[in-house]
Design a protein around this motif. Structure first.
Motif, PDB file in Angstrom:
ATOM      1  N   LEU A 103       0.830  -1.207   0.000  1.00 35.86           N
ATOM      2  CA  LEU A 103       0.000   0.000   0.000  1.00 35.86           C
ATOM      3  C   LEU A 103       0.862   1.252   0.000  1.00 35.86           C
ATOM      4  O   LEU A 103       0.520   2.246  -0.658  1.00 35.86           O
ATOM      5  CB  LEU A 103      -0.938  -0.011   1.201  1.00 35.86           C
ATOM      6  CG  LEU A 103      -2.034  -1.081   1.173  1.00 35.86           C
ATOM      7  CD1 LEU A 103      -2.788  -1.120   2.484  1.00 35.86           C
ATOM      8  CD2 LEU A 103      -3.003  -0.851   0.005  1.00 35.86           C
ATOM      9  N   ARG A 104       1.976   1.198   0.702  1.00 38.66           N
ATOM     10  CA  ARG A 104       2.907   2.330   0.657  1.00 38.66           C
ATOM     11  C   ARG A 104       3.521   2.483  -0.734  1.00 38.66           C
ATOM     12  O   ARG A 104       3.694   3.603  -1.229  1.00 38.66           O
ATOM     13  CB  ARG A 104       3.992   2.144   1.714  1.00 38.66           C
ATOM     14  CG  ARG A 104       3.500   2.392   3.141  1.00 38.66           C
ATOM     15  CD  ARG A 104       4.547   2.022   4.166  1.00 38.66           C
ATOM     16  NE  ARG A 104       4.143   2.410   5.519  1.00 38.66           N
ATOM     17  CZ  ARG A 104       4.610   1.857   6.627  1.00 38.66           C
ATOM     18  NH1 ARG A 104       5.510   0.863   6.545  1.00 38.66           N
ATOM     19  NH2 ARG A 104       4.199   2.270   7.809  1.00 38.66           N
ATOM     20  N   LEU A 105       3.846   1.345  -1.351  1.00 40.26           N
ATOM     21  CA  LEU A 105       4.347   1.410  -2.719  1.00 40.26           C
ATOM     22  C   LEU A 105       3.287   2.006  -3.652  1.00 40.26           C
ATOM     23  O   LEU A 105       3.612   2.788  -4.554  1.00 40.26           O
ATOM     24  CB  LEU A 105       4.741   0.010  -3.193  1.00 40.26           C
ATOM     25  CG  LEU A 105       5.328  -0.092  -4.608  1.00 40.26           C
ATOM     26  CD1 LEU A 105       6.439  -1.136  -4.664  1.00 40.26           C
ATOM     27  CD2 LEU A 105       4.250  -0.431  -5.643  1.00 40.26           C
ATOM     28  N   ALA A 106       2.029   1.647  -3.440  1.00 37.37           N
ATOM     29  CA  ALA A 106       0.948   2.202  -4.252  1.00 37.37           C
ATOM     30  C   ALA A 106       0.887   3.719  -4.117  1.00 37.37           C
ATOM     31  O   ALA A 106       0.649   4.429  -5.108  1.00 37.37           O
ATOM     32  CB  ALA A 106      -0.384   1.583  -3.841  1.00 37.37           C
ATOM     33  N   GLN A 107       1.093   4.217  -2.927  1.00 37.20           N
ATOM     34  CA  GLN A 107       1.099   5.668  -2.726  1.00 37.20           C
ATOM     35  C   GLN A 107       2.245   6.317  -3.504  1.00 37.20           C
ATOM     36  O   GLN A 107       2.064   7.376  -4.116  1.00 37.20           O
ATOM     37  CB  GLN A 107       1.202   5.995  -1.236  1.00 37.20           C
ATOM     38  CG  GLN A 107      -0.052   5.642  -0.445  1.00 37.20           C
ATOM     39  CD  GLN A 107       0.126   5.903   1.039  1.00 37.20           C
ATOM     40  OE1 GLN A 107       1.117   5.505   1.642  1.00 37.20           O
ATOM     41  NE2 GLN A 107      -0.852   6.567   1.635  1.00 37.20           N
ATOM     42  N   ARG A 108       3.413   5.670  -3.493  1.00 40.33           N
ATOM     43  CA  ARG A 108       4.547   6.226  -4.236  1.00 40.33           C
ATOM     44  C   ARG A 108       4.289   6.174  -5.744  1.00 40.33           C
ATOM     45  O   ARG A 108       4.595   7.123  -6.473  1.00 40.33           O
ATOM     46  CB  ARG A 108       5.826   5.462  -3.890  1.00 40.33           C
ATOM     47  CG  ARG A 108       6.243   5.576  -2.429  1.00 40.33           C
ATOM     48  CD  ARG A 108       7.672   5.092  -2.209  1.00 40.33           C
ATOM     49  NE  ARG A 108       7.870   3.689  -2.533  1.00 40.33           N
ATOM     50  CZ  ARG A 108       7.686   2.682  -1.692  1.00 40.33           C
ATOM     51  NH1 ARG A 108       7.247   2.920  -0.450  1.00 40.33           N
ATOM     52  NH2 ARG A 108       7.916   1.432  -2.058  1.00 40.33           N
ATOM     53  N   ALA A 109       3.716   5.056  -6.202  1.00 44.35           N
ATOM     54  CA  ALA A 109       3.431   4.923  -7.625  1.00 44.35           C
ATOM     55  C   ALA A 109       2.342   5.907  -8.065  1.00 44.35           C
ATOM     56  O   ALA A 109       2.393   6.430  -9.188  1.00 44.35           O
ATOM     57  CB  ALA A 109       3.000   3.492  -7.938  1.00 44.35           C
ATOM     58  N   ARG A 110       1.386   6.155  -7.178  1.00 43.06           N
ATOM     59  CA  ARG A 110       0.317   7.117  -7.510  1.00 43.06           C
ATOM     60  C   ARG A 110       0.900   8.520  -7.661  1.00 43.06           C
ATOM     61  O   ARG A 110       0.521   9.265  -8.592  1.00 43.06           O
ATOM     62  CB  ARG A 110      -0.738   7.087  -6.390  1.00 43.06           C
ATOM     63  CG  ARG A 110      -1.999   7.906  -6.704  1.00 43.06           C
ATOM     64  CD  ARG A 110      -2.756   7.273  -7.848  1.00 43.06           C
ATOM     65  NE  ARG A 110      -3.963   8.048  -8.180  1.00 43.06           N
ATOM     66  CZ  ARG A 110      -3.981   9.104  -8.972  1.00 43.06           C
ATOM     67  NH1 ARG A 110      -2.866   9.545  -9.528  1.00 43.06           N
ATOM     68  NH2 ARG A 110      -5.115   9.728  -9.240  1.00 43.06           N
ATOM     69  N   ALA A 111       1.822   8.898  -6.786  1.00 41.41           N
ATOM     70  CA  ALA A 111       2.475  10.201  -6.896  1.00 41.41           C
ATOM     71  C   ALA A 111       3.329  10.267  -8.158  1.00 41.41           C
ATOM     72  O   ALA A 111       3.363  11.300  -8.855  1.00 41.41           O
ATOM     73  CB  ALA A 111       3.321  10.468  -5.654  1.00 41.41           C
ATOM     74  N   PHE A 112       4.012   9.185  -8.472  1.00 42.38           N
ATOM     75  CA  PHE A 112       4.833   9.113  -9.683  1.00 42.38           C
ATOM     76  C   PHE A 112       3.957   9.295 -10.926  1.00 42.38           C
ATOM     77  O   PHE A 112       4.355   9.979 -11.889  1.00 42.38           O
ATOM     78  CB  PHE A 112       5.538   7.763  -9.713  1.00 42.38           C
ATOM     79  CG  PHE A 112       6.327   7.487 -10.961  1.00 42.38           C
ATOM     80  CD1 PHE A 112       7.665   7.822 -11.036  1.00 42.38           C
ATOM     81  CD2 PHE A 112       5.736   6.866 -12.059  1.00 42.38           C
ATOM     82  CE1 PHE A 112       8.412   7.559 -12.189  1.00 42.38           C
ATOM     83  CE2 PHE A 112       6.464   6.596 -13.206  1.00 42.38           C
ATOM     84  CZ  PHE A 112       7.804   6.941 -13.269  1.00 42.38           C
ATOM     85  N   ALA A 113       2.789   8.675 -10.934  1.00 42.61           N
ATOM     86  CA  ALA A 113       1.897   8.768 -12.084  1.00 42.61           C
ATOM     87  C   ALA A 113       1.529  10.212 -12.392  1.00 42.61           C
ATOM     88  O   ALA A 113       1.438  10.615 -13.561  1.00 42.61           O
ATOM     89  CB  ALA A 113       0.631   7.944 -11.826  1.00 42.61           C
ATOM     90  N   VAL A 114       1.338  11.001 -11.352  1.00 42.44           N
ATOM     91  CA  VAL A 114       0.989  12.418 -11.532  1.00 42.44           C
ATOM     92  C   VAL A 114       2.211  13.222 -11.956  1.00 42.44           C
ATOM     93  O   VAL A 114       2.177  13.964 -12.943  1.00 42.44           O
ATOM     94  CB  VAL A 114       0.393  12.995 -10.232  1.00 42.44           C
ATOM     95  CG1 VAL A 114       0.166  14.494 -10.367  1.00 42.44           C
ATOM     96  CG2 VAL A 114      -0.905  12.281  -9.884  1.00 42.44           C
ATOM     97  N   ALA A 115       3.315  13.068 -11.212  1.00 40.07           N
ATOM     98  CA  ALA A 115       4.487  13.911 -11.417  1.00 40.07           C
ATOM     99  C   ALA A 115       5.252  13.572 -12.692  1.00 40.07           C
ATOM    100  O   ALA A 115       5.760  14.470 -13.375  1.00 40.07           O
ATOM    101  CB  ALA A 115       5.422  13.804 -10.208  1.00 40.07           C
TER     102      ALA A 115
END
Length: 384
Positions: free
Chosen positions: A67-79
């Motif tokens: 779930l923490r990785l998902a948060q990082r990947a979600r931020a990456f998707a935007v940035a």
């Protein structure tokens, strides 16, 4: 385990119809819309914010880290990929079942054209999704009774195209949360891409675009935000998928050529069916050779997988028919064209998305022609 190759992740057409246009469509009874609405509401109600899940003391450490990785990947998707910064994929739901929905696809016995169902908002699409597997199978049985070839398969995720972000957005699901890192991240990028551009009634365009985004995006993620182990695991599985895609693409082309003979040579069904069966037997024989290479049972090869890791391929090949080949084509056929368009736009995400939006606004024949002009030339297939 990661599904063995991309499958049609559904767009929730009935749900969008209910939310936006009142369901004046040609797909059948209101019972179908009702099951879609109830199933989606149950899914949404089971979702909780990721931060709340991470703070729990009764979850496995592996789930917390994912779930923490998902948060990082979600931020990456935007940035890094210019994907939407909204409510989607910021919550998680444990569905306690193997699939989010089950899709039904169908095709005629001598064509690789998907049967379609038509909805407002999404247009005509080549699959129909159900929240209960038994309902999907009942639909498939009805279509088979009409002489169509059918397939039912579980779908790990589906998109509401961003229309439900006001209600919390599409959540992460237990159906794919444990996939290997590269496969997990690429699915996340794929579903977000559907919220960027969606061409009504053009499954091939929509899925090929989202698949191109996921492939380009996951390569960048793995290169900059992952571990050598995750990169190696992804490269191995992607090589396997690539080999299988090449095999199925060659078989699709062979089947299409066979079916074209029906009118050109006025072949009767019995003769055409014999040629078709020969092609399918050849396909399964070539897969058996590929499988032997993967498992190390072929002379002089080293195993790269276990029998469990090829079980999905085995099931697909055993059931393969026109419906499954046609559904797979929605993910394969135009992906290289979108990848070429990305390069043409200087690998600039906003410019790329603008170019795709312009294509989506064109009539379907023109957009297909423009994309096929971007396709690289395919090398000739070796005769077997």
């Amino acid at each position: 385990m990661r599904q063995f190759l991309p499958r049609l992740r559904a767009v929730s057409a009935p749900l969008l119809c209910l939310a936006l246009s009142g369901c004046a469509s040609t797909t059948g009874s209101l019972g179908y819309y009702w099951q879609s609405m109830v199933g989606h509401l149950e899914l949404m109600q089971s979702a909780e914010p990721i931060d709340r899940w991470v703070a729990r003391t009764d979850i496995a450490p592996a789930l917390r880290e994912r779930l923490r990785l998902a948060q990082r990947a979600r931020a990456f998707a935007v940035a890094e990929l210019g994907l939407p910064d909204n409510a989607s994929y910021r919550r998680y739901a444990d569905l306690k079942r193997p699939a989010a929905v089950w899709n039904v696809v169908a095709a005629p016995p001598y064509a690789l054209t998907l049967h379609t169902w038509c909805f407002p908002v999404t247009g005509c699409i080549g699959y129909r999704g159900y929240f209960a597997q038994a309902d999907a199978q009942a639909e498939a049985d009805q279509l088979a009774a009409q002489g169509l070839e059918v397939e039912v398969y579980g779908v790990p995720a589906y998109s509401t195209l961003g229309y439900m972000n006001w209600a919390g957005g599409d959540p992460l699901l237990s159906t794919f949360i444990a996939w290997p890192e590269g496969d997990f991240v690429r699915l996340l990028f794929h579903e977000l891409a559907h919220q960027v551009v969606y061409a009504e009634g053009d499954t091939l365009f929509n899925e090929s675009f989202a698949t191109a985004v996921e492939r380009i995006g996951v390569a960048r993620w793995l290169a900059t935000h992952s571990t050598p182990q995750a990169r190696e695991a992804y490269a191995t599985s992607e090589a396997r998928r690539g080999a299988f895609r090449a095999l199925t693409r060659a078989t699709r082309e062979q089947l299409a050529a066979i079916y074209a003979q029906k009118d050109a040579l006025a072949l009767e069904d019995q003769a055409l069916n014999a040629i078709k069966n020969e092609a399918m037997q050849a396909f399964r024989g070539r897969y058996a050779q590929l499988r032997a290479q993967w498992l190390g049972t072929a002379s002089g090869t080293q195993p790269s997988v276990t029998t469990a890791q090829v079980a999905g391929y085995d099931r697909w090949v055993a059931k393969a028919n026109n419906a499954s080949f046609a559904a797979q084509a929605a993910y394969d056929e135009l992906v290289p064209a979108f990848e070429a368009l990305f390069e043409q736009q200087g690998r600039d995400w906003p410019r790329f998305y603008d170019a795709v939006r312009q294509l989506a606004q064109q009539p379907q024949p023109q957009r297909r022609e423009a994309l096929r002009a971007l396709l690289p030339a395919q090398p000739p297939q070796k005769s077997s």
